[in-house]
Design a protein around this motif. Structure first.
Motif, PDB file in Angstrom:
ATOM      1  N   SER A   1      35.713  43.282  40.124  1.00 37.51           N
ATOM      2  CA  SER A   1      34.939  42.134  39.634  1.00 37.51           C
ATOM      3  C   SER A   1      33.455  42.429  39.775  1.00 37.51           C
ATOM      4  O   SER A   1      33.032  43.257  40.589  1.00 37.51           O
ATOM      5  N   ALA A   2      32.659  41.734  38.966  1.00 42.72           N
ATOM      6  CA  ALA A   2      31.201  41.860  39.003  1.00 42.72           C
ATOM      7  C   ALA A   2      30.606  40.572  38.469  1.00 42.72           C
ATOM      8  O   ALA A   2      31.250  39.837  37.708  1.00 42.72           O
ATOM      9  N   GLY A   3      29.373  40.289  38.872  1.00 44.62           N
ATOM     10  CA  GLY A   3      28.740  39.061  38.408  1.00 44.62           C
ATOM     11  C   GLY A   3      27.242  39.116  38.536  1.00 44.62           C
ATOM     12  O   GLY A   3      26.680  39.931  39.283  1.00 44.62           O
ATOM     13  N   ILE A   4      26.577  38.228  37.815  1.00 47.06           N
ATOM     14  CA  ILE A   4      25.122  38.111  37.861  1.00 47.06           C
ATOM     15  C   ILE A   4      24.754  36.648  37.684  1.00 47.06           C
ATOM     16  O   ILE A   4      25.426  35.909  36.957  1.00 47.06           O
ATOM     17  N   ARG A   5      23.693  36.228  38.387  1.00 45.01           N
ATOM     18  CA  ARG A   5      23.250  34.841  38.325  1.00 45.01           C
ATOM     19  C   ARG A   5      21.956  34.745  37.519  1.00 45.01           C
ATOM     20  O   ARG A   5      20.970  35.441  37.805  1.00 45.01           O
ATOM     21  N   PHE A   6      21.947  33.889  36.504  1.00 41.89           N
ATOM     22  CA  PHE A   6      20.748  33.569  35.738  1.00 41.89           C
ATOM     23  C   PHE A   6      20.347  32.142  36.090  1.00 41.89           C
ATOM     24  O   PHE A   6      20.838  31.181  35.489  1.00 41.89           O
ATOM     25  N   ASP A   7      19.477  32.005  37.088  1.00 42.33           N
ATOM     26  CA  ASP A   7      19.095  30.684  37.578  1.00 42.33           C
ATOM     27  C   ASP A   7      20.345  29.878  37.953  1.00 42.33           C
ATOM     28  O   ASP A   7      20.989  30.181  38.934  1.00 42.33           O
ATOM     29  N   SER A   8      20.719  28.896  37.150  1.00 42.14           N
ATOM     30  CA  SER A   8      21.862  28.043  37.479  1.00 42.14           C
ATOM     31  C   SER A   8      23.145  28.493  36.798  1.00 42.14           C
ATOM     32  O   SER A   8      24.172  27.825  36.899  1.00 42.14           O
ATOM     33  N   ILE A   9      23.121  29.634  36.124  1.00 41.59           N
ATOM     34  CA  ILE A   9      24.290  30.108  35.387  1.00 41.59           C
ATOM     35  C   ILE A   9      24.814  31.397  36.023  1.00 41.59           C
ATOM     36  O   ILE A   9      24.056  32.347  36.222  1.00 41.59           O
ATOM     37  N   ASN A  10      26.101  31.412  36.323  1.00 35.99           N
ATOM     38  CA  ASN A  10      26.769  32.609  36.816  1.00 35.99           C
ATOM     39  C   ASN A  10      27.645  33.184  35.713  1.00 35.99           C
ATOM     40  O   ASN A  10      28.401  32.457  35.064  1.00 35.99           O
ATOM     41  N   VAL A  11      27.546  34.480  35.515  1.00 42.95           N
ATOM     42  CA  VAL A  11      28.379  35.170  34.545  1.00 42.95           C
ATOM     43  C   VAL A  11      29.153  36.255  35.290  1.00 42.95           C
ATOM     44  O   VAL A  11      28.568  37.030  36.043  1.00 42.95           O
ATOM     45  N   GLY A  12      30.458  36.295  35.092  1.00 44.15           N
ATOM     46  CA  GLY A  12      31.273  37.271  35.796  1.00 44.15           C
ATOM     47  C   GLY A  12      32.270  37.949  34.885  1.00 44.15           C
ATOM     48  O   GLY A  12      32.674  37.413  33.851  1.00 44.15           O
ATOM     49  N   VAL A  13      32.659  39.166  35.263  1.00 49.13           N
ATOM     50  CA  VAL A  13      33.730  39.892  34.587  1.00 49.13           C
ATOM     51  C   VAL A  13      34.714  40.343  35.654  1.00 49.13           C
ATOM     52  O   VAL A  13      34.346  40.527  36.822  1.00 49.13           O
ATOM     53  N   PHE A  14      35.969  40.518  35.268  1.00 53.85           N
ATOM     54  CA  PHE A  14      36.967  40.900  36.257  1.00 53.85           C
ATOM     55  C   PHE A  14      38.116  41.646  35.589  1.00 53.85           C
ATOM     56  O   PHE A  14      38.376  41.502  34.389  1.00 53.85           O
ATOM     57  N   VAL A  15      38.777  42.449  36.400  1.00 54.68           N
ATOM     58  CA  VAL A  15      40.001  43.135  36.001  1.00 54.68           C
ATOM     59  C   VAL A  15      40.987  42.964  37.149  1.00 54.68           C
ATOM     60  O   VAL A  15      40.738  43.425  38.262  1.00 54.68           O
ATOM     61  N   LYS A  16      42.105  42.316  36.883  1.00 59.62           N
ATOM     62  CA  LYS A  16      43.156  42.170  37.882  1.00 59.62           C
ATOM     63  C   LYS A  16      44.279  43.144  37.553  1.00 59.62           C
ATOM     64  O   LYS A  16      44.658  43.307  36.403  1.00 59.62           O
ATOM     65  N   ASN A  17      44.787  43.807  38.590  1.00 52.96           N
ATOM     66  CA  ASN A  17      45.792  44.857  38.429  1.00 52.96           C
ATOM     67  C   ASN A  17      45.258  45.934  37.480  1.00 52.96           C
ATOM     68  O   ASN A  17      45.855  46.256  36.458  1.00 52.96           O
ATOM     69  N   ALA A  18      44.117  46.491  37.848  1.00 57.08           N
ATOM     70  CA  ALA A  18      43.420  47.443  36.978  1.00 57.08           C
ATOM     71  C   ALA A  18      44.267  48.666  36.657  1.00 57.08           C
ATOM     72  O   ALA A  18      44.157  49.249  35.566  1.00 57.08           O
ATOM     73  N   ALA A  19      45.135  49.087  37.569  1.00 62.91           N
ATOM     74  CA  ALA A  19      45.976  50.261  37.332  1.00 62.91           C
ATOM     75  C   ALA A  19      47.239  49.926  36.544  1.00 62.91           C
ATOM     76  O   ALA A  19      48.059  50.808  36.279  1.00 62.91           O
ATOM     77  N   ASN A  20      47.407  48.659  36.190  1.00 58.88           N
ATOM     78  CA  ASN A  20      48.557  48.203  35.400  1.00 58.88           C
ATOM     79  C   ASN A  20      49.888  48.519  36.090  1.00 58.88           C
ATOM     80  O   ASN A  20      50.861  48.928  35.459  1.00 58.88           O
ATOM     81  N   ALA A  21      49.945  48.315  37.410  1.00 58.87           N
ATOM     82  CA  ALA A  21      51.190  48.522  38.153  1.00 58.87           C
ATOM     83  C   ALA A  21      52.238  47.521  37.682  1.00 58.87           C
ATOM     84  O   ALA A  21      51.914  46.372  37.354  1.00 58.87           O
ATOM     85  N   ASP A  22      53.503  47.959  37.649  1.00 61.39           N
ATOM     86  CA  ASP A  22      54.569  47.088  37.149  1.00 61.39           C
ATOM     87  C   ASP A  22      55.735  47.005  38.130  1.00 61.39           C
ATOM     88  O   ASP A  22      56.882  46.813  37.728  1.00 61.39           O
ATOM     89  N   ASP A  23      55.457  47.115  39.417  1.00 61.43           N
ATOM     90  CA  ASP A  23      56.513  47.125  40.428  1.00 61.43           C
ATOM     91  C   ASP A  23      57.101  45.729  40.625  1.00 61.43           C
ATOM     92  O   ASP A  23      56.508  44.710  40.269  1.00 61.43           O
ATOM     93  N   PHE A  24      58.276  45.705  41.265  1.00 63.64           N
ATOM     94  CA  PHE A  24      58.939  44.443  41.548  1.00 63.64           C
ATOM     95  C   PHE A  24      58.253  43.731  42.709  1.00 63.64           C
ATOM     96  O   PHE A  24      57.866  44.349  43.701  1.00 63.64           O
TER      97      PHE A  24
END
Length: 756
Positions: A705-728
């Motif tokens: 995840s990453a983010g930046i604040r522009f005064d009162s506005i927060n903008v973020g990006v994220f990747v969950k399970n970036a390695a695309n694991a498919d385990d049980f």
């Protein structure tokens, strides 16, 4: 070396190491002349007092609102499995299992959870739907406008009562602000890989002080719309059970995006504080869940995210689903008398759920049939407690607890295909109503004979009264209808803590925990064929079985821990070793020899031992390192028919887990920014005793995840399970071993939040 010796040595080494940390020097000015920021002090209320986390004599993990926002933590599946000694299995809407320190049997049928779950002062344990054999589960309230999450490891029987043998989860929402208008509006978009699709989120929070310093209202609303990532291939790749159902007249149809869900919720909290001594907080919240199909996969299909299910409902017009609605009203009154604080919390909880589950995988006579389920749970809870603030060395916490719970369940097994139903089709309809009242009195007394040393003793007395006013199949009352029973008991606790310095704190504790007892219905005379007072079971063993409520199963927990920090505030951590004896586990070893009735009795015994580590450090300016992990060895301590053999590992709990996170904070053009990476490892575990069947776990999960604040506005990006694991994450242990749950595929997204 024995495990207990290893634990003791580990604690000793860590204590010595912590006392000689090279980072223990006073803070040094940075090049700009200002002092380094260090780590923030964390305040918790886990002991029902406000205390510094590093000075609290308990093993606690905490996630702040800042962590929740940066990691995009929304539900329990986002964070629980990464905590020391915690395992979590998510089986869809309200169907989940929390295991702490290995205290669980992996049962999807057990409505009596060994871990307590709270939203603020409101207990939300055991509010799962009647679906897929899982009557349990905890209300997974989305974490919108939440102050922090506290996870208490180990039994909390004195303060939190029933269902906290393994530990307690507390989600604490933000309180109204009496002084200023504030709020936020946020939105999120993401895309899930493989068979997934687009996901959306919108939320809004408004705080308004209507009378400055006296009365304020805080409102939060949200909607999470998540696309399903399972593909139903019943028509194009039917298994034998589906083919049999279609031949009898059921309907099969391929379908994408199965298992999607929509969470819609709103919460209103009003705070009235007419004086500095008195306050009244009234909260009402509603959350609805609409889940389209089940996220179960079948392990014997070629596609890793595939299942085969026929249509349900009359003429097969519908698909499997779960609908749930949760309403909570909570009133908290507090009065500060100077030498202590009185608090009364009254909660009214109502949970309604409906589901339709296709049953062809069970084979005849269920081929082509479905199970339609409805349940309604109403719970009234009141807790009154006093927390002292005496001037002397003695402090007291005392309270009384009352709970009145009613559970109504209706289940109908019906034919799903075109009429007429085949002669082999199975029909059934059952209705039950279970009522339970619980009263308890509890208290903890702390004594500080001299400043570094504190001794604490606690006790809780409890009594359960349970009745089964309705128990009918096809309208015919069963032999258990009208049965009533009661049981009582007590839990004890003793804790000693010693504060060596501002940097080193140690504690040792013996504590007990319990959960509400299981209800054993009427025992007919013909079960005892030789009239000797014992019931003969099909395993050849005769046992004495008692009608009514069984004794609660209990745990005795022995633990010792240290908490340490550096003098410059740039390092803090904890290390805990524990040993738990679990006795009186209710089991159903086998059916009775002649009549085939399933009877419960308290027979199982288990032992769990392990080590837990948590460490947070600011390695260099604005570079934060988080490291945690645990080893948990939970096994049966003696052979138990119906459970397993001595030494069998308790199912549903990973032996090892570990988390490593790095977060770098920096400025871009004067704007606060961060980048963060989280890695979690979960070792292998089984859903059944004797390590049989398909294992789950043994995977690594990467989130970015990453983010930046522009005064009162927060903008973020994220990747969950970036390695695309498919385990049980779980393999079904009730119906069919080929049904399982996998990790959610890689999900990439961004969010924007504007505060005012």
């Amino acid at each position: 070396m024995q495990p207990k010796s290893v634990t003791l040595c580990a604690l000793t080494v860590a204590a010595c190491s912590a006392s000689t940390l090279t980072w223990a020097a006073e803070p040094e000015p940075d090049s700009g002349g200002s002092r380094r920021r260090g780590l923030e002090e964390v305040v918790v209320t886990a002991t029902k007092r406000e205390t510094n986390l590093q000075d609290t004599a308990a093993a606690i993990s905490v996630m702040s609102s800042d962590t929740i926002e940066k990691r995009h933590l929304v539900g329990m599946d986002d964070y629980l499995a990464a905590l020391p000694s915690v395992s979590y299995q998510d089986r869809g809407a309200g169907s989940n299992t929390i295991t702490i320190r290995g205290i669980a049997l992996g049962s999807q049928l057990d409505a009596n959870s060994p871990v307590g779950s709270y939203f603020g002062e409101v207990p939300v344990t055991g509010l799962g739907p009647q679906v897929n054999g899982n009557q349990a589960g905890n209300a997974d309230i989305k974490m919108v406008d939440v102050q922090r999450v506290e996870v208490l490891r180990g039994p909390q029987g004195t303060l939190y009562g029933s269902g906290t043998m393994g530990g307690t989860l507390r989600i604490i929402p933000k309180a109204p602000n009496l002084r200023q208008v504030e709020g936020s509006i946020g939105t999120e978009y993401s895309m899930t890989a493989r068979e997934g699709g687009q996901n959306y989120m919108a939320q809004a929070v408004v705080n308004a002080p209507l009378v400055e310093d006296k009365f304020a209202v805080r409102m939060a609303a949200y909607r999470f719309d998540n696309e399903g990532y399972i593909r139903n291939v019943a028509a194009s790749n039917p298994d034998p059970q589906v083919a049999d159902a279609v031949n009898l007249g059921a309907f099969a149809q391929d379908r994408d995006h199965v298992g999607g869900d929509v969470y819609t919720g709103a919460r209103v909290t009003a705070l009235w504080q007419p004086t500095g001594d008195f306050s009244a907080t009234l909260m009402y919240m509603n959350q609805k869940i609409e889940q389209d199909g089940f996220r179960e996969v079948e392990t014997d299909l070629r596609g890793r995210y595939q299942q085969t299910r026929v249509k349900v409902g009359e003429m097969g017009l519908d698909d499997e689903y779960v609908d749930m609605e949760l309403d909570i009203a909570n009133l908290v009154l507090q009065y500060d008398v100077g030498w202590g604080n009185f608090l009364n919390s009254t909660s009214l909880i109502k949970s309604e759920a409906a589901s339709d589950l296709e049953l062809s995988f069970l084979g005849a006579p269920f081929t082509g049939s479905g199970s339609y389920n409805e349940n309604e749970k109403e719970v009234l809870v009141n807790e009154l407690r006093f927390t002292s603030d005496f001037a002397g060395p003695v402090q007291l916490l005392a309270g009384a607890y009352y709970e009145d719970r009613t559970v109504d369940i209706d289940v109908a097994i019906r034919w799903n295909g075109r009429p007429p139903a085949p002669p082999s089709a199975f029909f059934s309809q059952s209705q039950t109503r279970n009522t339970q009242k619980q009263i308890a009195g509890f208290g903890e007394l702390s004594y500080n004979p001299f400043e570094p040393l504190t001794l604490t003793a606690g006790v809780r007395y409890f009594k359960f009264e349970q009745a089964l006013p309705i128990s009918r199949t096809l309208g015919v009352p069963s032999r258990t209808e009208g049965r009533e029973a009661s049981v009582d008991g007590e839990n004890l606790k003793f804790n000693v803590s010693y504060k060596f310095s501002d940097r080193l704190f140690a504690f040792a504790q013996w504590s007990q925990g319990f959960r509400e007892p299981r209800f054993q219905g009427q025992i007919l005379p013909e079960y005892d064929m030789d009239n000797d007072g014992l019931i003969e079971f099909r395993d050849g063993i005769e046992r004495q079985v008692t009608e009514g409520l069984l004794d609660p199963d209990t745990v005795d927990n022995y633990e010792a821990g240290i908490k340490f920090s550096s003098g410059n505030g740039r390092l803090q951590g904890s290390l805990t070793g524990f040993l738990i004896d679990w006795e009186g586990i209710p089991v159903v070893p086998s059916l009775t020899a002649f009549q085939g009735a399933a009877l419960y009795f308290n027979a199982g015994e288990a032992r769990s031992q392990g080590v837990e580590l948590e460490l947070t450090a600011e390695v260099i300016d604005d570079l934060i390192l988080e490291l945690s992990g645990s080893w948990v060895d939970a096994t049966l301590s003696e052979a138990s028919p119906g459970l397993g053999e001595e030494g069998d590992r308790l199912p549903g709990s990973a032996e090892y887990n570990a988390k490593l996170a790095l977060e770098k904070r920096f400025d871009i053009g004067g704007r606060e920014s961060f980048v963060r990476g989280d890695y979690t490892y979960i070792s292998e575990y089984y859903s059944l005793f004797q390590a049989v069947g398909t294992p789950a776990g043994d995977y690594g999960l990467v989130d970015l995840s990453a983010g930046i604040r522009f005064d009162s506005i927060n903008v973020g990006v994220f990747v969950k399970n970036a390695a695309n694991a498919d385990d049980f994450t779980w393999v079904d242990n009730v119906f069919a071993a080929q049904r399982a749950y996998r990790l959610r595929p890689r999900t990439v997204g961004f969010n924007v939040n504007m505060a005012f």
